[in-house]
Design an enzyme around this catalytic site. Sequence first.
Site, short mmCIF file in Angstrom:
data_model
loop_
_atom_site.label_atom_id
_atom_site.label_comp_id
_atom_site.label_asym_id
_atom_site.label_seq_id
_atom_site.Cartn_x
_atom_site.Cartn_y
_atom_site.Cartn_z
N ALA A 176 5.77 5.38 -21.24
CA ALA A 176 6.65 6.54 -21.39
C ALA A 176 6.92 6.87 -22.86
O ALA A 176 6.36 6.26 -23.77
CB ALA A 176 7.97 6.25 -20.67
N TYR A 179 4.58 7.08 -26.30
CA TYR A 179 3.79 5.97 -26.83
C TYR A 179 2.39 5.96 -26.21
O TYR A 179 2.00 6.92 -25.54
CB TYR A 179 4.56 4.66 -26.64
CG TYR A 179 5.87 4.66 -27.41
CD1 TYR A 179 5.90 4.86 -28.79
CD2 TYR A 179 7.10 4.51 -26.76
CE1 TYR A 179 7.09 4.89 -29.51
CE2 TYR A 179 8.29 4.55 -27.46
CZ TYR A 179 8.28 4.74 -28.83
OH TYR A 179 9.47 4.78 -29.52
N ARG A 226 7.14 2.21 -16.59
CA ARG A 226 8.05 3.26 -17.06
C ARG A 226 7.25 4.52 -17.38
O ARG A 226 6.20 4.44 -18.03
CB ARG A 226 8.81 2.80 -18.31
CG ARG A 226 9.99 3.73 -18.64
CD ARG A 226 10.80 3.23 -19.81
NE ARG A 226 12.18 3.72 -19.72
CZ ARG A 226 12.96 3.96 -20.75
NH1 ARG A 226 12.51 3.76 -21.98
NH2 ARG A 226 14.19 4.38 -20.58
N GLY A 295 22.01 8.38 -19.51
CA GLY A 295 23.36 8.88 -19.64
C GLY A 295 24.25 8.66 -18.44
O GLY A 295 25.34 9.24 -18.36
#
Length: 347
Positions: A176, A179, A226, A295
Amino acid sequence: MTSILFSPFELNSTLTLKNRILMAPLTRCMADENLVPSEQMAQYYARRADTGLIISEATIIRPDGQGYPNTPGLFNQAQVDGWKKVTTAVHNNGGKIFAQLWHVGRVAHPFFFGSGDVLSASNIGIEGSVPRMRNLSYQTPRAASVEEIAQLVADYAKAAKNAIAAGFDGVEIHGANGYLIDQFLHLASNNRSDEYGGSVQNMSRFALEVVDAVIAAVGSDRVALRLSPGAYFLMEGHHDDRAVFDHLLQALNSRSLAFVHIGIFDDSMTFDYLGGHASDYVRKHYTGTLVGVGGYTAQTGAKAIAENRFDLVAVGRPMIANPDYISRVKNSEPLKEYEESMLQVLV
């Protein structure tokens, strides 16, 4: 309201999590000059062992995968021995921990690994400079050859074996956040015309080869991934990216992974080409265990799990500020606010 977070969750036939809260991978740049985890890192992770699962900070699979100072590795025996101290400390405190396997691709810099090229999906660079080392500007990468890609796949598998030897309960492949693996999955960074570009099958190939090699090395129940279907960090989004992730997620459904983890810092963001939130898009296309992040508070994370938007929630910065995050949430105690200064020390 948060009680659902504290119910056990069967991740697979051999691993049951004591709660549904994960410690998100948090790059702290606190390894020594040889990229060996320190005793201070062992104490840092051990203090958070009451989370259902810790995902380690991103850990590089080989020297040319480094793009930040003092990030730990998993490619030599000293690093494996250093991580053993971390995993032992976590296990002694009753915790579980996965290693996140990382190669930053075009975000790497030769300053860290000496001679050699910066490798990526294509020779498309990014603007800017290395975090914490602003005197180092990013370089234009070279597209990895087919032979180099095969070696990268092998190096991911070797790092996964090293992780298990170091005592980790499993690994999360970092595919993710702009990268290396992610650079193959987006049109903004992949303009190849060979078997690794040009079609959704080809653009997904490297990610699936890495997943399959790591599964072969350590078993599917110990492997997570991920992903960032919504490109927003070190990457420009493209409407045609969705077709790549449609294909990739469908292919992952048959791999029996431990989980897929959304790679996003703020899941309140929406993406028109995904039809809304990244987590909701993945939930629609992926049938396995899903980790939400970005968040969420304990309250909003519990609500999302109750609404079946995802199964587990990962917590980042609040976990830095509150080593006792689990007990504070469980006992309805106030949380300490995260401050940037906390990045400078492990507590």
